[in-house]
Design a protein around this motif. Structure first.
Motif, PDB file in Angstrom:
ATOM      1  N   ALA A   1      45.123-113.245 -33.898  1.00 45.52           N
ATOM      2  CA  ALA A   1      43.813-112.822 -33.424  1.00 45.52           C
ATOM      3  C   ALA A   1      42.768-113.917 -33.574  1.00 45.52           C
ATOM      4  N   LEU A   2      41.849-113.912 -32.620  1.00 45.26           N
ATOM      5  CA  LEU A   2      40.662-114.753 -32.686  1.00 45.26           C
ATOM      6  C   LEU A   2      39.480-113.824 -32.894  1.00 45.26           C
ATOM      7  N   TYR A   3      38.746-114.017 -33.976  1.00 46.81           N
ATOM      8  CA  TYR A   3      37.556-113.223 -34.260  1.00 46.81           C
ATOM      9  C   TYR A   3      36.328-114.105 -34.050  1.00 46.81           C
ATOM     10  N   PHE A   4      35.334-113.572 -33.353  1.00 43.64           N
ATOM     11  CA  PHE A   4      34.113-114.318 -33.073  1.00 43.64           C
ATOM     12  C   PHE A   4      33.010-113.330 -32.747  1.00 43.64           C
ATOM     13  N   ASP A   5      31.794-113.826 -32.632  1.00 41.14           N
ATOM     14  CA  ASP A   5      30.651-113.000 -32.263  1.00 41.14           C
ATOM     15  C   ASP A   5      30.194-113.365 -30.864  1.00 41.14           C
ATOM     16  N   ASP A   6      29.709-112.365 -30.126  1.00 38.45           N
ATOM     17  CA  ASP A   6      29.067-112.653 -28.846  1.00 38.45           C
ATOM     18  C   ASP A   6      27.678-113.220 -29.146  1.00 38.45           C
ATOM     19  N   PRO A   7      26.903-113.611 -28.144  1.00 39.82           N
ATOM     20  CA  PRO A   7      25.595-114.236 -28.414  1.00 39.82           C
ATOM     21  C   PRO A   7      24.620-113.360 -29.194  1.00 39.82           C
ATOM     22  N   ASP A   8      24.877-112.044 -29.285  1.00 42.44           N
ATOM     23  CA  ASP A   8      23.975-111.153 -30.009  1.00 42.44           C
ATOM     24  C   ASP A   8      24.511-110.729 -31.366  1.00 42.44           C
ATOM     25  N   GLY A   9      25.636-111.312 -31.776  1.00 38.62           N
ATOM     26  CA  GLY A   9      26.194-110.976 -33.078  1.00 38.62           C
ATOM     27  C   GLY A   9      27.143-109.795 -33.071  1.00 38.62           C
ATOM     28  N   ASN A  10      27.491-109.269 -31.890  1.00 37.93           N
ATOM     29  CA  ASN A  10      28.487-108.206 -31.816  1.00 37.93           C
ATOM     30  C   ASN A  10      29.858-108.817 -32.065  1.00 37.93           C
ATOM     31  N   GLY A  11      30.620-108.239 -32.991  1.00 42.05           N
ATOM     32  CA  GLY A  11      31.937-108.754 -33.308  1.00 42.05           C
ATOM     33  C   GLY A  11      32.927-108.514 -32.177  1.00 42.05           C
ATOM     34  N   VAL A  12      33.742-109.540 -31.892  1.00 43.27           N
ATOM     35  CA  VAL A  12      34.750-109.458 -30.842  1.00 43.27           C
ATOM     36  C   VAL A  12      36.056-110.009 -31.400  1.00 43.27           C
ATOM     37  N   GLU A  13      37.160-109.380 -31.025  1.00 44.43           N
ATOM     38  CA  GLU A  13      38.498-109.871 -31.343  1.00 44.43           C
ATOM     39  C   GLU A  13      39.273-109.984 -30.041  1.00 44.43           C
ATOM     40  N   VAL A  14      39.978-111.084 -29.863  1.00 42.96           N
ATOM     41  CA  VAL A  14      40.961-111.222 -28.792  1.00 42.96           C
ATOM     42  C   VAL A  14      42.281-111.490 -29.496  1.00 42.96           C
ATOM     43  N   TYR A  15      43.305-110.690 -29.170  1.00 45.01           N
ATOM     44  CA  TYR A  15      44.550-110.798 -29.920  1.00 45.01           C
ATOM     45  C   TYR A  15      45.776-110.725 -29.027  1.00 45.01           C
ATOM     46  N   LEU A  16      46.868-111.255 -29.571  1.00 44.37           N
ATOM     47  CA  LEU A  16      48.192-111.177 -28.966  1.00 44.37           C
ATOM     48  C   LEU A  16      49.049-110.340 -29.896  1.00 44.37           C
ATOM     49  N   ASP A  17      49.608-109.255 -29.394  1.00 41.60           N
ATOM     50  CA  ASP A  17      50.501-108.401 -30.172  1.00 41.60           C
ATOM     51  C   ASP A  17      51.832-109.147 -30.341  1.00 41.60           C
ATOM     52  N   THR A  18      52.253-109.380 -31.580  1.00 44.93           N
ATOM     53  CA  THR A  18      53.484-110.128 -31.845  1.00 44.93           C
ATOM     54  C   THR A  18      54.538-109.266 -32.538  1.00 44.93           C
TER      55      THR A  18
END
Length: 160
Positions: free
Chosen positions: A114-131
């Motif tokens: 998973a990649l965890y990051f914030d959008d420009p307003d501080g909303n948490g976002v995760e993009v992940y690959l199910d392994t």
């Protein structure tokens, strides 16, 4: 109050969309389009509706103004999560974030990367690959270890 579960035929079966409040809707639209590949289906004033293509919208954005308070650290939504289908897709998201100087926390949970990051307003976002299937591990065992997302492209280039 009943402890019973609803009949599966009567229960919701999918998350319909995520509605996020943002300071600047145009800035947020650009971010979600360029990083996640969402397309705008509809705009009404300070509202924008974005889709991956199958539904009217997967993400709704609501502009609430530059002076809005940031997301809090207490009770509430921690992050939204979006799944990619391949390791190279995860690497491509990392590259787009890196090009925008967005800080990323890469975490290998052993059932996902998973990649965890914030959008420009501080909303948490995760993009992940199910392994899970690839690793024959189907339950999370509390593992949260860092991995090098910059190495994804070289790993996936050998698969092509």
């Amino acid at each position: 109050m009943s402890d019973s579960h609803p009949d599966p035929g009567d229960a919701p079966h999918v998350v319909g969309h995520v509605h996020l409040k943002v300071r600047d809707v145009d800035r947020a639209v650009e971010f979600y389009r360029s990083v996640l590949g969402l397309d705008v289906t509809e705009r009404h004033g300070q509202f924008a509706f974005l889709t991956f293509g199958d539904r009217h919208h997967d993400v709704a954005l609501q502009g609430v103004g530059e002076d809005a308070a940031p997301p809090g650290g207490g009770v509430g939504l921690y992050h939204t999560a979006f799944e990619v289908e391949t390791e190279s897709a995860l690497g491509a998201v990392y590259e787009r974030l890196n090009e925008r100087d967005v800080p990323v926390s890469p975490v290998d949970h052993c059932i996902s990367r998973a990649l965890y990051f914030d959008d420009p307003d501080g909303n948490g976002v995760e993009v992940y690959l199910d392994t899970r299937a690839d690793r024959d591990q189907y339950e999370w065992e509390g593992v949260n270890r860092r991995f090098d997302p910059a190495a994804i492209e070289s790993e996936s280039a050998g698969d092509e």
